[in-house]
Design a protein around this motif. Sequence first.
Motif, mmCIF file in Angstrom:
data_model
loop_
_atom_site.group_PDB
_atom_site.id
_atom_site.type_symbol
_atom_site.label_atom_id
_atom_site.label_comp_id
_atom_site.label_asym_id
_atom_site.label_seq_id
_atom_site.Cartn_x
_atom_site.Cartn_y
_atom_site.Cartn_z
ATOM 1 N N ASN A 32 0.848 -1.188 0.000
ATOM 2 C CA ASN A 32 0.000 0.000 0.000
ATOM 3 C C ASN A 32 0.894 1.252 0.000
ATOM 4 O OD1 ASN A 32 0.850 0.425 2.667
ATOM 5 N ND2 ASN A 32 -1.069 -0.251 3.560
ATOM 6 N N GLN A 33 0.278 2.405 0.149
ATOM 7 C CA GLN A 33 1.025 3.659 0.088
ATOM 8 C C GLN A 33 1.978 3.836 1.271
ATOM 9 O OE1 GLN A 33 -2.304 3.415 0.793
ATOM 10 N NE2 GLN A 33 -3.136 5.338 1.594
ATOM 11 N N GLN A 36 3.250 -1.262 3.207
ATOM 12 C CA GLN A 36 2.823 -2.437 3.963
ATOM 13 C C GLN A 36 2.172 -3.405 2.978
ATOM 14 O OE1 GLN A 36 0.123 -0.296 6.475
ATOM 15 N NE2 GLN A 36 1.598 -0.161 8.143
ATOM 16 N N LYS A 38 -0.322 -6.083 1.635
ATOM 17 C CA LYS A 38 -1.705 -6.483 1.882
ATOM 18 C C LYS A 38 -2.046 -7.600 0.910
ATOM 19 C CE LYS A 38 -2.420 -3.419 5.001
ATOM 20 N NZ LYS A 38 -2.900 -3.611 6.319
ATOM 21 N N ASN A 69 -13.030 3.237 6.956
ATOM 22 C CA ASN A 69 -13.179 1.783 6.817
ATOM 23 C C ASN A 69 -14.124 1.383 5.687
ATOM 24 O OD1 ASN A 69 -11.509 1.287 9.062
ATOM 25 N ND2 ASN A 69 -13.206 1.749 10.423
ATOM 26 N N GLU A 72 -12.911 -1.598 3.516
ATOM 27 C CA GLU A 72 -12.897 -2.811 4.344
ATOM 28 C C GLU A 72 -14.321 -3.293 4.634
ATOM 29 O OE1 GLU A 72 -11.384 -4.245 8.750
ATOM 30 O OE2 GLU A 72 -10.556 -2.422 7.872
ATOM 31 N N VAL A 77 -11.155 -3.420 -2.420
ATOM 32 C CA VAL A 77 -9.825 -2.816 -2.453
ATOM 33 C C VAL A 77 -9.720 -1.906 -3.673
ATOM 34 C CG1 VAL A 77 -8.617 -4.662 -1.211
ATOM 35 C CG2 VAL A 77 -8.770 -4.758 -3.669
ATOM 36 N N ARG A 99 -0.219 9.185 1.015
ATOM 37 C CA ARG A 99 -0.201 8.908 2.455
ATOM 38 C C ARG A 99 -1.149 9.816 3.236
ATOM 39 N NH1 ARG A 99 5.980 8.222 1.749
ATOM 40 N NH2 ARG A 99 6.073 5.980 1.374
ATOM 41 N N HIS A 103 -7.978 6.384 3.195
ATOM 42 C CA HIS A 103 -8.245 5.034 2.685
ATOM 43 C C HIS A 103 -6.950 4.418 2.150
ATOM 44 C CE1 HIS A 103 -8.745 7.797 -0.732
ATOM 45 N NE2 HIS A 103 -8.207 6.823 -1.449
ATOM 46 N N GLU A 104 -6.972 3.120 2.042
ATOM 47 C CA GLU A 104 -5.801 2.389 1.575
ATOM 48 C C GLU A 104 -5.800 2.297 0.045
ATOM 49 O OE1 GLU A 104 -3.609 -1.326 3.346
ATOM 50 O OE2 GLU A 104 -5.493 -1.953 2.405
ATOM 51 N N LEU A 106 -3.665 0.175 -2.809
ATOM 52 C CA LEU A 106 -2.656 -0.831 -3.138
ATOM 53 C C LEU A 106 -2.012 -0.425 -4.449
ATOM 54 C CD1 LEU A 106 -4.548 -4.095 -2.134
ATOM 55 C CD2 LEU A 106 -3.113 -2.593 -0.756
#
Length: 149
Positions: A32-33, A36, A38, A69, A72, A77, A99, A103-104, A106
């Motif tokens: 992810n940004q 990390q 996933k 969230n 999620e 995604v 960053r 939200h995430e 990928l």
Amino acid sequence: MKKFLLIFSLIIFAYSEELSINDEISSFSLANQFNQKKTIDSNINILIVSFEKNTGKEVNEFLEEKNPNFLENHNAVFIANISGMPMFITKMFALPKMRKYKHEILLIYDEKENRFKAKEGMSTLYRLENGIIKSIEFIRKNDLEKVFL
């Protein structure tokens, strides 16, 4: 052992074929940004993939209006293919901006990644059930709300 699994996953990832309806997605990981890893697995029901700056911006604007969230909670995604961006630009400008999002995102860094379909000016939406692709659509910003109904 972890290094072996990561290298093996990257090799499979690099040589995978374009996903189609009724294909089973195998579990794979993306960073992810925040760098990390996933894992995308059979629990995911919605994949939104962006290949262009403008389509990524549209998805980010939509997600910024939602709670942190949101993805999620919808077993979804968002994947941005940034492989065409020079690494200097990615590190100096794009990642710091990403960053800031709640939200995430990928990220696809590898320009050889070809599993996802692309259409100019649109994001690609994959709907999945138990890891099986049930539909593939090309969407614009105005379609995003309907995706999550």
